[in-house]
Design a protein around this motif. Structure first.
Motif, PDB file in Angstrom:
ATOM      1  N   ALA A  52      43.216-102.410 -26.022  1.00  0.00           N
ATOM      2  CA  ALA A  52      43.683-103.733 -26.451  1.00  0.00           C
ATOM      3  C   ALA A  52      43.998-103.765 -27.947  1.00  0.00           C
ATOM      4  CB  ALA A  52      42.644-104.794 -26.113  1.00  0.00           C
ATOM      5  N   ARG A  53      43.342-102.916 -28.722  1.00  0.00           N
ATOM      6  CA  ARG A  53      43.660-102.848 -30.157  1.00  0.00           C
ATOM      7  C   ARG A  53      44.877-101.968 -30.414  1.00  0.00           C
ATOM      8  NH1 ARG A  53      38.142-101.740 -30.466  1.00  0.00           N
ATOM      9  NH2 ARG A  53      38.563 -99.595 -31.165  1.00  0.00           N
ATOM     10  N   PRO A  77      39.558-108.629 -24.088  1.00  0.00           N
ATOM     11  CA  PRO A  77      39.186-107.611 -23.101  1.00  0.00           C
ATOM     12  C   PRO A  77      37.936-107.974 -22.304  1.00  0.00           C
ATOM     13  CG  PRO A  77      39.791-106.579 -25.167  1.00  0.00           C
ATOM     14  CD  PRO A  77      39.768-108.056 -25.422  1.00  0.00           C
ATOM     15  N   ALA A  78      36.898-108.468 -22.978  1.00  0.00           N
ATOM     16  CA  ALA A  78      35.666-108.816 -22.276  1.00  0.00           C
ATOM     17  C   ALA A  78      35.904-109.929 -21.264  1.00  0.00           C
ATOM     18  CB  ALA A  78      34.590-109.238 -23.281  1.00  0.00           C
ATOM     19  N   ALA A  79      36.694-110.933 -21.647  1.00  0.00           N
ATOM     20  CA  ALA A  79      36.984-112.032 -20.731  1.00  0.00           C
ATOM     21  C   ALA A  79      37.808-111.556 -19.543  1.00  0.00           C
ATOM     22  CB  ALA A  79      37.716-113.143 -21.477  1.00  0.00           C
ATOM     23  N   ALA A  80      38.729-110.626 -19.782  1.00  0.00           N
ATOM     24  CA  ALA A  80      39.560-110.101 -18.698  1.00  0.00           C
ATOM     25  C   ALA A  80      38.704-109.401 -17.658  1.00  0.00           C
ATOM     26  CB  ALA A  80      40.603-109.145 -19.258  1.00  0.00           C
ATOM     27  N   LEU A  81      37.715-108.650 -18.130  1.00  0.00           N
ATOM     28  CA  LEU A  81      36.846-107.931 -17.193  1.00  0.00           C
ATOM     29  C   LEU A  81      35.872-108.868 -16.499  1.00  0.00           C
ATOM     30  CD1 LEU A  81      36.029-104.717 -19.260  1.00  0.00           C
ATOM     31  CD2 LEU A  81      37.755-105.022 -17.487  1.00  0.00           C
ATOM     32  N   THR A  82      35.287-109.789 -17.252  1.00  0.00           N
ATOM     33  CA  THR A  82      34.315-110.713 -16.674  1.00  0.00           C
ATOM     34  C   THR A  82      34.955-111.599 -15.621  1.00  0.00           C
ATOM     35  OG1 THR A  82      33.056-110.743 -18.742  1.00  0.00           O
ATOM     36  CG2 THR A  82      32.681-112.551 -17.192  1.00  0.00           C
ATOM     37  N   GLU A  95      34.430 -99.487 -23.744  1.00  0.00           N
ATOM     38  CA  GLU A  95      34.861 -99.327 -25.133  1.00  0.00           C
ATOM     39  C   GLU A  95      36.274 -98.749 -25.212  1.00  0.00           C
ATOM     40  OE1 GLU A  95      31.883 -95.907 -24.261  1.00  0.00           O
ATOM     41  OE2 GLU A  95      32.089 -98.067 -23.839  1.00  0.00           O
ATOM     42  N   ALA A  96      36.665 -97.954 -24.198  1.00  0.00           N
ATOM     43  CA  ALA A  96      38.032 -97.450 -24.162  1.00  0.00           C
ATOM     44  C   ALA A  96      39.019 -98.583 -23.868  1.00  0.00           C
ATOM     45  CB  ALA A  96      38.170 -96.341 -23.124  1.00  0.00           C
TER      46      ALA A  96
END
Length: 221
Positions: A207-208, A185-190, A201-202
């Motif tokens: 993703a989980r 998720p973090a990589a997708a947004l970055t 966080e949502a």
């Protein structure tokens, strides 16, 4: 009705009802929501009206689909699943997950519809993963669907919901990699592959909560 295989076998009987072309996709769409004939036809690009008419007739004869009057004045006739038809939902979800195991990116002529996206979210939902109820709207390509989750259940729908979601997700084909766990998720947004409206966080929770794995590549002999 589809071909009778002449076997006293549950799978053979199911195949005679659902094995005709388009039948499973009609049931998939009706498992998301009741539909008018026009909505079914528009949501299944490529199906001839004569084929849709024949498949609906066969599914009604098999006790899978029924016709009901629309609740709104002038709502016309809606096609909806019977209780016997709704019993197919976990089977549809399992088939959807199985088929998606080899799906990485869409083929040039592949389409994503609101109903197919909603069904994919339902199939990918994992109960018990989080303890927080969260609602999501997902836009991918031309398709939009929503999912309202609790720790142990999910309700999905096609199009824009009648409520304000906790998180809105906008993505292209990268959504498949996220659901497979191949894109964090973090990589997708970055990297800008996916955009969100709502708390990060949502998005982590999404993703989980939704997971559709990819099959391991076959070994070359």
């Amino acid at each position: 009705m589809g071909r009778d295989y002449g076997q006293f076998c549950g799978l053979a009987k199911a195949s005679s009802v659902l094995g005709e072309r388009w039948s499973l996709l009609i049931v998939r769409d009706l498992s998301v929501a009741p539909c008018r004939f026009k909505d079914l036809h528009e949501g299944l690009p490529g199906i001839p009206t004569s084929v849709l008419t024949a498949r609906l007739r066969d599914l009604q004869a098999a006790g899978v689909v029924t016709r009901v009057a629309g609740e709104r004045p002038g709502g016309g006739v809606l096609y909806t699943l019977t209780p016997h038809g709704h019993a197919l939902e976990p089977i549809l979800d399992a088939l959807g997950r199985w088929g998606a195991e080899t799906m990485t990116v869409p083929e040039p002529d592949d389409v994503i519809t609101d109903m197919s996206l909603a069904a994919a979210l339902r199939a990918g939902y994992r109960p018990g993963v989080t303890d927080t109820a969260t609602s999501y709207v997902v836009h991918t390509g031309p398709a939009t669907a929503w999912a309202d989750t609790t720790p142990d259940s999910v309700t999905v729908g096609a199009g824009v919901p009648g409520f304000v979601a906790d998180l809105t997700i906008r993505s292209g084909p990268e959504l498949r990699a996220l659901l497979a766990g191949n894109l964090a998720p973090a990589a997708a947004l970055t990297g800008g592959a996916i955009q969100i409206e709502g708390p990060p966080e949502a998005f982590e929770r999404f993703a989980r909560t939704f997971h559709v794995p990819l099959a391991e590549p076959a070994e070359t002999p």
